[in-house]
Write a protein that holds these residues in place. Structure first.
Motif, PDB file in Angstrom:
ATOM      1  N   ILE A  34       0.841  -1.193   0.000  1.00 35.28           N
ATOM      2  CA  ILE A  34       0.000   0.000   0.000  1.00 35.28           C
ATOM      3  C   ILE A  34       0.877   1.244   0.000  1.00 35.28           C
ATOM      4  N   THR A  37      -3.497   6.284   1.220  1.00 34.92           N
ATOM      5  CA  THR A  37      -4.696   6.085   2.040  1.00 34.92           C
ATOM      6  C   THR A  37      -5.799   7.010   1.536  1.00 34.92           C
ATOM      7  N   ILE A  57      -3.976   0.903  -2.922  1.00 38.11           N
ATOM      8  CA  ILE A  57      -4.757   1.141  -1.709  1.00 38.11           C
ATOM      9  C   ILE A  57      -5.609  -0.100  -1.435  1.00 38.11           C
ATOM     10  N   GLY A  59      -8.847  -1.882   1.315  1.00 37.93           N
ATOM     11  CA  GLY A  59      -9.855  -1.661   2.341  1.00 37.93           C
ATOM     12  C   GLY A  59     -11.106  -2.465   2.050  1.00 37.93           C
ATOM     13  N   ARG A  60     -12.165  -2.180   2.818  1.00 41.02           N
ATOM     14  CA  ARG A  60     -13.440  -2.866   2.615  1.00 41.02           C
ATOM     15  C   ARG A  60     -14.267  -2.180   1.521  1.00 41.02           C
ATOM     16  N   GLN A  76     -13.442   1.715   1.948  1.00 42.00           N
ATOM     17  CA  GLN A  76     -13.157   2.245   3.284  1.00 42.00           C
ATOM     18  C   GLN A  76     -11.888   1.607   3.824  1.00 42.00           C
ATOM     19  N   ASP A  77     -10.900   2.462   4.128  1.00 41.68           N
ATOM     20  CA  ASP A  77      -9.703   1.968   4.818  1.00 41.68           C
ATOM     21  C   ASP A  77      -9.672   2.556   6.223  1.00 41.68           C
ATOM     22  N   TYR A 113     -12.825  -7.406   1.589  1.00 41.90           N
ATOM     23  CA  TYR A 113     -11.584  -6.621   1.507  1.00 41.90           C
ATOM     24  C   TYR A 113     -11.019  -6.760   0.099  1.00 41.90           C
TER      25      TYR A 113
END
Length: 572
Positions: A34, A37, A57, A59-60, A76-77, A113
């Motif tokens: 990564i 963000t 990046i 996240g979900r 969303q991270d 994820y």
């Protein structure tokens, strides 16, 4: 807790199986690198666009809008949410469009994820987004998240049920971003305290959690047993006596964030497991401790919130030093009209009776005074206030007052109607300390299960000599409540203690068979929510028969459908 899968959980497991059949590992082991963000991109892209041409990046996936050959995803991270744009031919430049048409559109779900590689751009509507060039599944979510809707920065249908939020904090943190922010601030509180103490030369230490004597406070302990030593041990109720041993050993200023355990009640300001900061400073007294404490609290408020004047519920509380100082006897006189400083135990019981305060025979003079103050005075002190100069019976570890008979040099810091800190000029006379412990032993014999044990090793340490010392204990969880404007201690503890989760009853296969139900239909009935024979018998037989047909088709079962008469017999 139920072992019966919901329809969505079944579908997600089916999607997992299809992913595996396509050769896609839904839980890959390799690291995903990564370099950006969500917060970093949203805050810095406009002024530094060249650095966001090749970002990675993860996240979900919290939202998705599929529009044919293009789609938008909300990612969303740990820092926030950002929009990503997927175009089928960019994601799948060759002939094979499986990754977009099948994997993304049909086999991925909200909560999964994912990892994204691509570049940042601004959409026609002005929203900073990520144009996805590569998509990687990093972890499949088998349980659906609660649906939380938001628009124009406002949240609708937020998850607010405390039972759900506290028991499944991991979900609470995912769907309620403000909860994550609260715990970030809780961490800042501890960091601010450490910085304040470290800058002044204090040494952070660790002392035992398992103790042979539960000393340092008046509280009921948890008891356990050490098998190898074949002896009882107690989870610590305080770390005071060990920190004082370190002062005896030659350190001038020690502190510890102590995880303490007290086998007592639970309410919005009490949890059986909690955190206390204690520190002890040689050659100081409680007057010095009041000054350093008000400076510390002001520092924490500013470091955490940028101001010393905080909104706490419907009140404004000003943490700026200095704080007023009120004796406990003056506080009781002001709020009850009774002068109790000259009363014996019998007189105090009579005052309690007149004030409607319940007592029992185990309570000595100190505990009676504590009850009067707690019931009738404590809640009046909203702004930070030092309550000082307690009777000797309330404070078995505190040095007697230098000028006032029968009192000790002690203060409690009251804020928002609750005690936040307790501090003393520490008792360092081993003969006086032994006598105080023996008085506590008499209270224990009367039935006071919060009276202190005699710690003979601590007495031995004092006999070697402890310099004049000031000490304090600060309730970190209560302080965090103030600094984050939370009304319950459960909201500043990641995993507060809760009653055991109720397990949903479920009949065994044998129970269904005894009712005349073929085994191949048991799992179908369970998926229909008929997990007990009682639930089955309370259902409408005609509806059950019709629903069985629908489930047979939906689940593509290749088993013969029972006749209506056969189903009716299940209800006999």
């Amino acid at each position: 807790m139920s072992s019966v899968l919901s329809e969505q959980e079944i579908q997600r497991r089916e999607a997992l199986a299809k992913l595996e059949s396509l050769g896609i590992n839904a839980y890959p082991a390799q690291a995903f690198e990564i370099n950006a963000t969500a917060k970093d991109i949203l805050e810095n892209y406009e002024r530094d666009k060249l650095n966001y041409k090749n970002i990675s990046i993860a996240g979900r996936m919290m939202g998705r809008r599929i529009m044919g050959n293009a789609s938008f995803v909300e990612l969303q991270d740990a820092t926030g949410r950002i929009q990503a744009y997927l175009k089928r031919d960019d994601l799948c430049p060759g002939e094979d469009k499986t990754l977009y048409n099948t994997v993304f559109k049909k086999l991925l779900d909200i909560g999964d994820y994912i990892g994204i590689n691509g570049f940042v751009f601004t959409t026609n509507t002005g929203e900073i987004s990520i144009h996805v060039q590569e998509l990687t599944l990093l972890a499949k979510s088998l349980k659906p998240l609660p649906v939380v809707k938001s628009a124009d920065g406002k949240t609708f249908d937020a998850v607010t049920d405390p039972e759900f939020r506290y028991r499944q904090r991991y979900v609470d943190l995912v769907v309620n971003p403000q909860v994550r922010d609260t715990f970030v601030k809780v961490s800042k509180v501890k960091t601010a305290i450490r910085d304040f103490l470290n800058e002044r030369g204090a040494l952070e230490v660790d002392t035992p959690v398992l103790q042979s004597i539960p000393g340092g406070a008046a509280a009921r302990p948890f008891i356990t047993h050490h098998n190898a030593l074949d002896m009882p041990l107690y989870l610590r109720i305080a770390n005071e006596l060990y920190l004082k041993r370190l002062i005896v050993g030659g350190y001038d200023w020690v502190y510890e964030f102590s995880r303490n355990f007290r086998n007592e009640g639970m309410d919005r300001t009490h949890n059986p497991e909690f955190t206390v900061l204690e520190f002890y400073v040689a050659y100081k007294d409680y007057l010095w401790m009041m000054e350093i404490t008000e400076k510390l609290f002001e520092h924490v408020a500013i470091a955490t919130n940028g101001t010393a004047n905080l909104q706490v519920g419907n009140k404004q509380i000003n943490f700026a030093a200095p704080y007023p100082r009120v004796s406990i006897y003056d506080a009781i006189k002001e709020h009850t009209g009774f002068e109790v400083d000259q009363l014996d135990e019998g007189g105090l019981r009579d005052v309690c009776k007149q004030l409607g305060i319940a007592t029992d025979e185990s309570m000595g003079k100190g505990k009676l005074i504590d009850e009067i103050f707690g019931e009738k005075c404590e809640h009046h002190y909203i702004q930070p206030t030092f309550i000082i100069d307690y009777p000797v019976e309330m404070s078995p570890l505190t040095k007697k007052h230098r000028s006032k008979a029968d009192l000790v040099e002690r203060f409690e810091l009251m804020i928002n109607g609750k005690e936040l800190a307790n501090a003393y000029t520490e008792l360092n006379d081993p003969i006086d300390q032994r006598a105080r412990f023996e008085e506590q032993l008499k209270l224990m014999e009367r039935g006071d299960d919060e009276a202190m044990f005699i710690d003979y090793d601590f007495l031995r340490a004092l006999e070697y000599g402890m310099p004049p010392t000031a000490g304090i204990g600060i309730g970190i969880d209560r302080l965090a409540m103030l600094m984050t404007n939370q009304q319950s201690i459960q909201d500043v503890l990641f995993f507060p203690q809760m009653r055991p989760e109720k397990t949903a009853k479920q009949a065994s296969i044998a129970d269904y068979l005894a009712q005349g139900i073929p085994e191949e239909w048991v799992s179908v009935l369970q998926k229909m929510g008929l997990t007990t024979i009682e639930a089955l018998k309370s259902a409408n037989p005609n509806k059950v028969f019709n629903d069985l047909g629908g489930m047979r088709k939906k689940m593509k079962l290749e088993i013969p459908m029972p006749t209506k008469d056969e189903v009716m017999k299940w209800f006999d």
